[in-house]
Design an enzyme around this catalytic site. Structure first.
Site, PDB file in Angstrom:
ATOM      1  N   GLU A 103       0.900  -1.141   0.155  1.00 25.79           N
ATOM      2  CA  GLU A 103      -0.080   0.006   0.063  1.00 25.79           C
ATOM      3  C   GLU A 103       0.783   1.218  -0.038  1.00 25.79           C
ATOM      4  OE1 GLU A 103      -3.212   2.001   3.161  1.00 25.79           O
ATOM      5  OE2 GLU A 103      -2.200   0.322   3.452  1.00 25.79           O
ATOM      6  N   ASP A 139      12.114  -3.439  15.289  1.00 27.08           N
ATOM      7  CA  ASP A 139      13.309  -2.488  14.713  1.00 27.08           C
ATOM      8  C   ASP A 139      12.944  -1.084  14.485  1.00 27.08           C
ATOM      9  OD1 ASP A 139      15.811  -1.803  13.478  1.00 27.08           O
ATOM     10  OD2 ASP A 139      15.257  -2.574  11.617  1.00 27.08           O
ATOM     11  N   LEU A 172       1.674   5.262   0.991  1.00 24.35           N
ATOM     12  CA  LEU A 172       1.043   6.154   1.943  1.00 24.35           C
ATOM     13  C   LEU A 172       1.205   7.358   1.330  1.00 24.35           C
ATOM     14  CD1 LEU A 172       2.663   4.287   5.104  1.00 24.35           C
ATOM     15  CD2 LEU A 172       0.358   3.867   4.313  1.00 24.35           C
TER      16      LEU A 172
END
Length: 299
Positions: free
Chosen positions: A96, A207, A98
Site C-alpha cells: 500500500e 526494529d 502512503l
C-alpha cells in the site's frame, strides 16, 4: 500470495486492463531499491525489490506487516503481494502506498498511545500455537540484513539469551578480544540477574528506530519495515531510544496506557546490546566501543 512476475501481480491485484505507466525511484533504504509505481488508472503502488535470492526478506517482511496489522492498533501499510520476476532478475514486495500528509497536532502523543495499545494487544498465536511457548514468532525473519532467530520459547529471558544475544555474539567473534568474549559469557550466564520476565507477552515491531515510523495520510504515525516477534515491550522502547529517541511526551503518553516500570532504565542498554552487536556485524568495528561500554556496565 506469490506471483511469478510483476505484470502477473499487477493484473491479479488490480485488474487485467491495468499496467504500469511510470516508476519513480524512492530514496532512503540501504538494503532494497524502492519505487512508486503509477498505474494506468491513477493508482499508486509502493514496490521494494532486490535480487532474486532475497525473496525470503520480503516473505518475512510481509508476515510481520500482516501480524502488526491484525492487532488493529496502529497504522501499518498493507502488504499486497510478493514475487519474483525472472525477466527483470528481481524479487519484489508490493505494498500500500502512503500518501504524505502533515503531522497532526498530537502526532507524538497519539503515536505513544497507539504503540502502547499494540503492546497490550492479544498476541496469542503469533509465536506458536502452544500457549506454553509464547515468545518468538511463527517464522524466522531479519534484523536489517542479518538473520533473526525466532524459535518459540517458554520465557522471555531464555528467548533473549538464545535467540537474540547468543547468535549475534557468535557472529561478532572476530571483533571481540578475549576479554570481551569472557564478558559476553558472563553476561549470558547471569542474564536473569539483569532482566525480568514481563507480566504479559507483547507483539513488537522489533526494529523501531526513527526511520521506520512515518507520517501517514491520516497525520498519524505508521510503522513499517518490521522485524516483528513476540517479546517484552521494554525491548521496543529501548530501540526507540538507541539513536536519539522520541520526544518526552511520546513516552509520557505511552506510560498513560501501558505502565513503564521504574527498572526499565536499568535494563535499557542491555536490550540495545542486541542492536549494537548487529550493527557491529553489519557495519564493522566503529560499533565496537559501544558494545564494550555496555559489557562494562553489566559485567
Amino acid at each position: 500470495m506469490h506471483y511469478n512476475s510483476l505484470e502477473e501481480a499487477i493484473t491479479a491485484l488490480f485488474g487485467e486492463n491495468l499496467r504500469i505507466v511510470s516508476r519513480r525511484l524512492v530514496y532512503g533504504g540501504d538494503i532494497n531499491e524502492s519505487y512508486c509505481l503509477s498505474l494506468s488508472d491513477g493508482t499508486t503502488v509502493f514496490m521494494k525489490c532486490n535480487a532474486l535470492k532475497n525473496l525470503p526478506f520480503f516473505e518475512a517482511e510481509a508476515q510481520g506487516l500482516e501480524a502488526l496489522r491484525k492487532t488493529g492498533t496502529i497504522g501499518v501499510p498493507k502488504a499486497l503481494g510478493i514475487g519474483t520476476d525472472e525477466a527483470q532478475k528481481v524479487s519484489f514486495l508490493l505494498m500500500e502506498y502512503l500518501e504524505a500528509a502533515p503531522r497532526s497536532s498530537k502526532y507524538w502523543e497519539v503515536f505513544g498511545r497507539e504503540l502502547a495499545a499494540l503492546h497490550l494487544a492479544d498476541c496469542y498465536g503469533f509465536a506458536s500455537a502452544d500457549r506454553n511457548l509464547p515468545f518468538g514468532f511463527k517464522a524466522d525473519n531479519y534484523i536489517g540484513a542479518s538473520p533473526q532467530m525466532n524459535t518459540p520459547k517458554e520465557n522471555w529471558i531464555t528467548f533473549f539469551r538464545e535467540c537474540r544475544l547468543l547468535p549475534q555474539i557468535k557472529m561478532a567473534e572476530g571483533y571481540l578480544d578475549p576479554g570481551m568474549r569472557k564478558q559476553c559469557a558472563k553476561l549470558l550466564d547471569h542474564l536473569d540477574s539483569y532482566l525480568v520476565e514481563p507480566e504479559f507477552p507483547s507483539l513488537i515491531h522489533g526494529d523501531l528506530w526513527s526511520g521506520n515510523a512515518v507520517c501517514g495520510p491520516d497525520g498519524k504515525a505508521w510503522i513499517l519495515d518490521p522485524a516483528a516477534y513476540v517479546g517484552h515491550f521494554e525491548a521496543e522502547l529501548a530501540m526507540t531510544e538507541l539513536f536519539g529517541g522520541y520526544p518526552d511526551f511520546f513516552y509520557k503518553a505511552y506510560h498513560e496506557v501501558n505502565l513503564i516500570d521504574s527498572g526499565y532504565r536499568d535494563r535499557r542498554d542491555l536490550y540495545n546490546l542486541y542492536h549494537l552487536l548487529n550493527h557491529l556485524n553489519l557495519f564493522g568495528s566503529s560499533y565496537r566501543g559501544s558494545v564494550q561500554r555496555i559489557l562494562d556496565k553489566y559485567t
